[in-house]
Design a protein around this motif. Structure first.
Motif, short mmCIF file in Angstrom:
data_model
loop_
_atom_site.label_atom_id
_atom_site.label_comp_id
_atom_site.label_asym_id
_atom_site.label_seq_id
_atom_site.Cartn_x
_atom_site.Cartn_y
_atom_site.Cartn_z
N MET A 1 9.35 -12.28 1.90
CA MET A 1 9.77 -11.88 0.60
C MET A 1 8.90 -11.24 -0.54
SD MET A 1 12.05 -12.98 -1.48
CE MET A 1 12.92 -14.06 -3.32
N THR A 2 8.20 -10.73 0.13
CA THR A 2 7.25 -9.50 -0.72
C THR A 2 7.79 -8.55 0.08
OG1 THR A 2 5.30 -11.39 -0.41
CG2 THR A 2 4.81 -9.25 -0.86
N ALA A 3 7.83 -8.25 1.82
CA ALA A 3 8.15 -7.44 2.04
C ALA A 3 9.70 -6.67 1.35
CB ALA A 3 8.95 -7.85 3.75
N ILE A 4 10.37 -7.85 1.12
CA ILE A 4 11.94 -7.23 0.32
C ILE A 4 11.57 -6.64 -0.72
CG2 ILE A 4 13.83 -8.08 -1.27
CD1 ILE A 4 14.00 -10.07 1.89
N LEU A 5 10.67 -7.17 -1.45
CA LEU A 5 10.60 -6.21 -3.15
C LEU A 5 9.91 -4.94 -2.91
CD1 LEU A 5 9.36 -9.63 -5.19
CD2 LEU A 5 11.14 -8.48 -5.23
N ILE A 6 8.29 -4.84 -2.03
CA ILE A 6 7.64 -3.27 -1.35
C ILE A 6 9.16 -2.57 -1.16
CG2 ILE A 6 6.87 -2.27 -0.26
CD1 ILE A 6 5.14 -5.00 -0.11
N LEU A 7 9.73 -3.29 -0.67
CA LEU A 7 11.11 -2.26 -0.11
C LEU A 7 12.13 -1.62 -1.27
CD1 LEU A 7 11.71 -3.73 3.71
CD2 LEU A 7 10.83 -0.95 3.15
N MET A 8 12.67 -2.69 -1.85
CA MET A 8 13.22 -2.78 -3.39
C MET A 8 12.79 -1.55 -4.03
SD MET A 8 15.30 -5.37 -6.00
CE MET A 8 13.56 -5.64 -6.82
N THR A 9 11.37 -1.42 -4.48
CA THR A 9 10.37 -1.21 -5.29
C THR A 9 10.25 0.10 -4.58
OG1 THR A 9 9.01 -3.22 -6.07
CG2 THR A 9 8.34 -0.72 -6.71
N LEU A 10 9.94 0.53 -3.53
CA LEU A 10 9.67 1.48 -2.89
C LEU A 10 11.06 2.69 -2.86
CD1 LEU A 10 8.33 3.77 -1.43
CD2 LEU A 10 8.44 2.23 0.49
N GLY A 11 12.54 1.94 -2.43
CA GLY A 11 13.91 1.87 -2.70
C GLY A 11 14.22 2.98 -4.12
N LEU A 12 14.03 1.55 -4.83
CA LEU A 12 14.42 2.67 -5.93
C LEU A 12 13.48 4.21 -6.76
CD1 LEU A 12 14.41 -1.15 -7.99
CD2 LEU A 12 16.18 0.75 -7.40
N LEU A 13 11.87 3.82 -6.49
CA LEU A 13 11.09 4.60 -6.89
C LEU A 13 11.29 6.19 -6.16
CD1 LEU A 13 8.39 6.05 -7.72
CD2 LEU A 13 7.09 4.94 -5.65
N LEU A 14 11.86 6.46 -4.63
CA LEU A 14 11.95 7.11 -4.63
C LEU A 14 13.43 8.37 -4.95
CD1 LEU A 14 11.15 6.36 -0.27
CD2 LEU A 14 10.31 8.15 -2.10
N GLY A 15 14.27 6.88 -5.14
CA GLY A 15 15.75 7.34 -5.46
C GLY A 15 15.57 8.01 -6.88
N GLY A 16 14.47 7.35 -7.63
CA GLY A 16 14.27 8.49 -9.01
C GLY A 16 14.37 9.50 -8.89
N LEU A 17 12.90 9.48 -8.17
CA LEU A 17 12.74 10.93 -7.79
C LEU A 17 13.34 11.73 -6.99
CD1 LEU A 17 8.90 10.08 -6.23
CD2 LEU A 17 9.26 11.12 -8.63
N LEU A 18 14.32 11.34 -6.10
CA LEU A 18 15.73 11.91 -5.41
C LEU A 18 16.64 12.52 -6.45
CD1 LEU A 18 16.36 10.47 -2.64
CD2 LEU A 18 15.15 13.45 -2.67
N GLY A 19 16.76 11.38 -7.66
CA GLY A 19 17.86 12.36 -9.05
C GLY A 19 16.90 13.10 -10.02
N LEU A 20 15.71 12.73 -9.94
CA LEU A 20 14.56 13.89 -10.99
C LEU A 20 15.06 15.38 -9.93
CD1 LEU A 20 12.12 11.64 -12.60
CD2 LEU A 20 13.79 12.61 -13.43
N ALA A 21 14.63 15.29 -8.62
CA ALA A 21 14.25 16.07 -7.72
C ALA A 21 15.52 17.48 -7.92
CB ALA A 21 14.23 16.43 -6.23
N GLY A 22 17.01 16.60 -8.16
CA GLY A 22 18.68 16.53 -7.81
C GLY A 22 18.48 17.99 -9.47
N GLN A 23 17.72 17.32 -10.21
CA GLN A 23 18.41 17.79 -11.57
C GLN A 23 17.59 18.87 -11.80
OE1 GLN A 23 18.38 14.62 -15.17
NE2 GLN A 23 20.12 14.01 -14.43
N TYR A 24 15.89 18.79 -11.77
CA TYR A 24 15.07 19.97 -11.25
C TYR A 24 15.48 21.31 -10.83
CZ TYR A 24 10.94 22.16 -11.62
OH TYR A 24 9.42 23.29 -12.14
N PHE A 25 16.18 21.10 -9.73
CA PHE A 25 16.01 22.29 -8.61
C PHE A 25 17.87 22.66 -8.40
CE2 PHE A 25 12.26 20.79 -6.43
CZ PHE A 25 11.09 21.21 -7.09
N LYS A 26 18.39 21.89 -9.13
CA LYS A 26 20.18 22.66 -9.40
C LYS A 26 20.28 23.90 -9.73
CE LYS A 26 23.84 21.56 -12.27
NZ LYS A 26 24.59 20.88 -13.48
N VAL A 27 21.19 24.21 -8.32
CA VAL A 27 21.74 25.58 -8.62
C VAL A 27 22.64 25.80 -9.21
CG1 VAL A 27 22.45 27.17 -6.82
CG2 VAL A 27 20.30 26.13 -5.74
N GLU A 28 23.13 26.56 -9.70
CA GLU A 28 24.43 27.19 -10.40
C GLU A 28 24.99 27.63 -9.16
OE1 GLU A 28 25.11 25.81 -13.28
OE2 GLU A 28 23.38 24.49 -13.74
#
Length: 99
Positions: A1-28
């Protein structure tokens, strides 16, 4: 159960960082290219020598292709593009083939 929670947290964190990077480095995109692409027929036929309407619109916007590059568009499209770009155009070699 701990491994699932760690992977879920890691996925959410990295997904959020990718979303922020996508907005910050957006090419018009080039608004002129988008306007020209909306005027083109959108048939992706390749008669202009480009693999589709998007690369053709980019070339016309950059001046690498003439406004008469799209055979399916005919004279009406060439006149519209010339007026939008503020260039003169010789329509003697452009034929209207109809639909």
């Amino acid at each position: 159960m701990t491994a699932i929670l760690i992977l879920m947290t890691l996925g959410l964190l990295l997904g959020g960082l990718l979303g922020l990077a996508g907005q910050y480095f957006k090419v018009e995109g080039n608004p002129l290219q988008e306007e020209i692409e909306s005027l083109l027929p959108g048939s992706q036929c390749g008669q202009c020598g480009f693999p589709g309407c998007s690369p053709a619109a980019e070339a016309i916007a950059n001046g690498a292709a003439p406004v008469t590059a799209c055979p399916p568009g005919g004279k009406a499209l060439a006149e519209t593009l010339a007026a939008k770009l503020g260039v003169s155009v010789d329509l003697s070699g452009v034929a209207d083939k109809g639909r």
